[in-house]
Design a protein around this motif. Structure first.
Motif, short mmCIF file in Angstrom:
data_model
loop_
_atom_site.label_atom_id
_atom_site.label_comp_id
_atom_site.label_asym_id
_atom_site.label_seq_id
_atom_site.Cartn_x
_atom_site.Cartn_y
_atom_site.Cartn_z
N VAL A 8 0.75 -1.12 0.00
CA VAL A 8 -0.04 -0.19 -0.08
C VAL A 8 0.92 1.21 -0.05
O VAL A 8 1.90 1.60 0.85
CB VAL A 8 -0.89 0.02 1.06
CG1 VAL A 8 -1.95 1.23 1.02
CG2 VAL A 8 -1.64 -1.29 1.45
N VAL A 9 0.45 2.26 -0.80
CA VAL A 9 1.24 3.59 -0.80
C VAL A 9 0.24 4.58 -0.72
O VAL A 9 -0.95 4.46 -1.13
CB VAL A 9 1.93 3.66 -2.36
CG1 VAL A 9 2.17 5.13 -2.47
CG2 VAL A 9 3.19 2.86 -2.38
N PHE A 10 0.45 5.55 0.32
CA PHE A 10 -0.25 6.59 0.39
C PHE A 10 0.55 8.00 0.33
O PHE A 10 1.54 8.29 0.90
CB PHE A 10 -1.00 6.76 1.88
CG PHE A 10 -1.69 7.95 2.22
CD1 PHE A 10 -3.01 8.00 1.81
CD2 PHE A 10 -1.26 8.97 2.82
CE1 PHE A 10 -3.87 9.04 2.23
CE2 PHE A 10 -1.89 9.93 3.12
CZ PHE A 10 -3.41 10.07 2.69
N CYS A 11 0.06 9.00 -0.31
CA CYS A 11 0.67 10.33 -0.64
C CYS A 11 -0.48 11.27 -0.34
O CYS A 11 -1.52 11.54 -0.58
CB CYS A 11 1.32 10.56 -1.97
SG CYS A 11 2.65 9.53 -2.12
N ALA A 12 0.03 12.41 0.50
CA ALA A 12 -0.82 13.61 0.59
C ALA A 12 0.07 14.91 0.66
O ALA A 12 0.85 14.80 1.30
CB ALA A 12 -1.68 13.35 1.88
N THR A 13 -0.58 15.84 0.05
CA THR A 13 -0.04 17.21 0.39
C THR A 13 -0.93 18.24 0.82
O THR A 13 -2.27 18.17 0.48
CB THR A 13 0.44 17.58 -1.15
OG1 THR A 13 1.33 16.81 -1.83
CG2 THR A 13 1.07 18.86 -0.99
N GLY A 14 -0.49 19.14 1.84
CA GLY A 14 -1.16 19.80 2.36
C GLY A 14 -1.78 21.12 1.50
O GLY A 14 -0.88 21.49 0.67
N VAL A 15 -2.77 21.41 1.57
CA VAL A 15 -3.48 22.77 0.74
C VAL A 15 -3.63 23.71 1.84
O VAL A 15 -3.10 24.84 1.81
CB VAL A 15 -4.90 22.51 0.17
CG1 VAL A 15 -5.31 23.58 -0.66
CG2 VAL A 15 -4.97 21.19 -0.88
N THR A 16 -4.46 23.56 2.65
CA THR A 16 -4.44 24.47 3.92
C THR A 16 -3.75 23.77 5.06
O THR A 16 -3.71 22.62 5.27
CB THR A 16 -5.97 24.96 4.24
OG1 THR A 16 -6.77 23.68 4.78
CG2 THR A 16 -6.49 25.58 3.14
N GLY A 17 -3.23 24.79 6.03
CA GLY A 17 -2.08 24.23 7.07
C GLY A 17 -2.88 23.66 8.15
O GLY A 17 -4.02 24.13 8.40
N SER A 18 -2.21 22.86 8.80
CA SER A 18 -2.68 22.15 10.15
C SER A 18 -1.58 21.84 10.86
O SER A 18 -0.37 21.82 10.31
CB SER A 18 -3.67 20.86 9.98
OG SER A 18 -2.97 19.80 9.24
N GLU A 19 -1.67 21.07 12.15
CA GLU A 19 -0.50 20.62 12.82
C GLU A 19 0.12 19.33 12.11
O GLU A 19 1.06 18.86 12.55
CB GLU A 19 -0.95 20.38 14.16
CG GLU A 19 -2.12 19.30 14.55
CD GLU A 19 -3.55 19.71 14.39
OE1 GLU A 19 -4.32 18.92 14.96
OE2 GLU A 19 -3.70 20.93 14.14
N LEU A 20 -0.84 18.74 11.03
CA LEU A 20 -0.35 17.82 10.37
C LEU A 20 0.77 17.93 9.38
O LEU A 20 1.85 17.36 9.12
CB LEU A 20 -1.50 16.80 9.94
CG LEU A 20 -1.27 15.43 9.34
CD1 LEU A 20 -0.99 14.74 10.36
CD2 LEU A 20 -2.58 15.00 8.75
N LEU A 21 0.26 18.97 8.53
CA LEU A 21 1.02 19.42 7.46
C LEU A 21 0.78 21.01 7.12
O LEU A 21 -0.21 21.56 7.39
CB LEU A 21 0.69 18.93 5.92
CG LEU A 21 1.20 17.32 5.76
CD1 LEU A 21 0.41 16.52 4.75
CD2 LEU A 21 2.68 17.07 5.83
N HIS A 22 1.87 21.61 6.79
CA HIS A 22 1.84 22.96 6.20
C HIS A 22 0.81 23.17 4.96
O HIS A 22 0.92 21.97 4.28
CB HIS A 22 3.27 23.68 5.93
CG HIS A 22 4.28 23.49 7.02
ND1 HIS A 22 3.49 24.02 8.22
CD2 HIS A 22 5.49 23.20 7.43
CE1 HIS A 22 4.75 24.06 9.36
NE2 HIS A 22 5.67 23.49 8.64
N GLY A 23 0.24 23.98 4.82
CA GLY A 23 -0.29 24.51 3.46
C GLY A 23 0.64 24.87 2.63
O GLY A 23 1.73 25.29 2.90
N VAL A 24 -0.06 25.11 1.33
CA VAL A 24 0.84 25.76 0.23
C VAL A 24 1.24 27.06 0.59
O VAL A 24 0.35 27.77 1.05
CB VAL A 24 -0.15 25.84 -1.03
CG1 VAL A 24 0.79 26.42 -2.23
CG2 VAL A 24 -0.46 24.32 -1.56
#
Length: 351
Positions: A293-309
């Motif tokens: 299994v492979v999973f990829c995610a990119t932040g659009v709006t930021g959160s404590e999980l990922l920065h947004g663009v």
């Protein structure tokens, strides 16, 4: 924009030779494919970001899907779209059953979440992601688009102590015991929806803290399994498609998702339809059955999980999560996409 591509250089296989090598690798998705796919989610996040905060409910999702469609066709795989969050009216691209990839490489099921929540991008609130889940052909559970999903998501340390059939208070005390903290320190992520009013009261009555999220069903589930996230558990009802995509991420992280199908539009009191089992509990392994299994995610709006663009002079930065189940790896990828400079024509006054 930084590219992961491999230009033709002396000593490196030419395109036809690379295709032959890729076509021989059909056992399933791996980390090499994950690094190809992160380019796709990055492009989708940047496309969606152009509509953040503009109040155009569907334009950001449509832009993300179009960007995914454009980029994913060159990825070395033989993919079939099994899950796509949203309705076909958002954009005709990437309909369920569509073949994606360049026709070489592993045979895969594809799940796509373009923005994770349309309203997140329209109003610029946290937790919007562009995400792609990939598993072996036939491995992703295919829910009806008319269904929602009741979910309980936790990290590896609590995977064996919770049960979606128990009252929420019992699960919260079990999580507190497993983490070695009082229940008053347990943080529960819940979608901020009217249907969850009683659930929120029950959580607070049990003594735990509620972390309301406007959307971000996928991100909320991942946050429950992330060691650096304040969230300990996600509970509540959201989209079935997002549930399967979240299960793919959790399978790479060693976390657990328990779920039950529910009729859509619960806030308007829709009665359960026929032909669906609303009693059976689905576990992570039921939703994502493959070994690779492979999973990829990119932040659009930021959160404590990922920065947004984020935009800077001459460049745009993105932050992504790249996960694989075999071997279990979770990477955070920060990319800098440089903008091409426009050259002024010689002899023409630019002023």
């Amino acid at each position: 924009m930084q590219e992961w591509g491999t230009p033709e250089v002396p000593g490196r296989p030419r395109a036809k030779e690379r295709n032959a090598i890729s076509s021989a690798r059909t056992e399933g998705p791996d980390h090499t494919l994950a690094l190809e796919l992160v380019r796709v989610t990055e492009a989708a996040a940047i496309a969606a970001d152009r509509w953040v905060g503009r109040g155009a409910t569907n334009r950001g999702k449509a832009a993300a899907l179009e960007a995914i469609h454009k980029r994913i066709m060159s990825v070395p795989m033989r993919g079939v779209v099994v899950i796509r969050e949203g309705e076909k009216r958002d954009t005709p691209a990437l309909f369920t059953g569509e073949g994606v990839g360049d026709g070489n490489g592993p045979a895969c099921d594809i799940g796509i979440s373009a923005g994770d929540s349309t309203h997140l991008m329209a109003r610029e609130v946290p937790y919007a992601l562009t995400a792609i889940a990939v598993a072996e052909r036939g491995a992703l559970y295919d829910p009806s688009p008319a269904l929602s999903m009741e979910k309980l998501a936790v990290g590896p340390d609590c995977a064996d102590v919770v049960d979606i059939n128990r009252p929420v208070a019992e699960n919260l005390h079990a999580v507190a015991t497993a983490k070695g903290v009082p229940v008053s320190e347990v943080i529960v992520a819940v979608l901020n929806r009217r249907r969850h009013l009683k659930l929120v009261r029950d959580i607070r009555d049990a003594g735990a803290r509620v972390h309301l999220i406007e959307g971000g069903d996928v991100a909320g589930a991942i946050a429950a399994a992330c060691p650096h996230s304040p969230v300990d558990i996600l509970v509540g009802t959201g989209g079935a498609a997002q549930g399967v995509i979240a299960a793919a991420a959790l399978s790479c992280m060693g976390g657990s998702l328990q779920a039950r199908l529910r009729p859509n539009d619960l806030e308007h009191g829709e009665k359960p339809g026929t032909g669906h089992d609303f009693d059976t509990v689905l576990h992570t392994g039921d939703l994502v059955r493959g070994q690779s299994v492979v999973f990829c995610a990119t932040g659009v709006t930021g959160s404590e999980l990922l920065h947004g663009v984020q935009h800077h002079a001459g460049r745009t930065t993105t932050q992504s999560m790249v996960m694989c189940s075999t071997p279990h790896t979770v990477r955070t990828v920060t990319s800098e996409h440089r903008h091409a400079r426009r050259r002024e024509h010689p002899g023409i006054d630019s002023g």
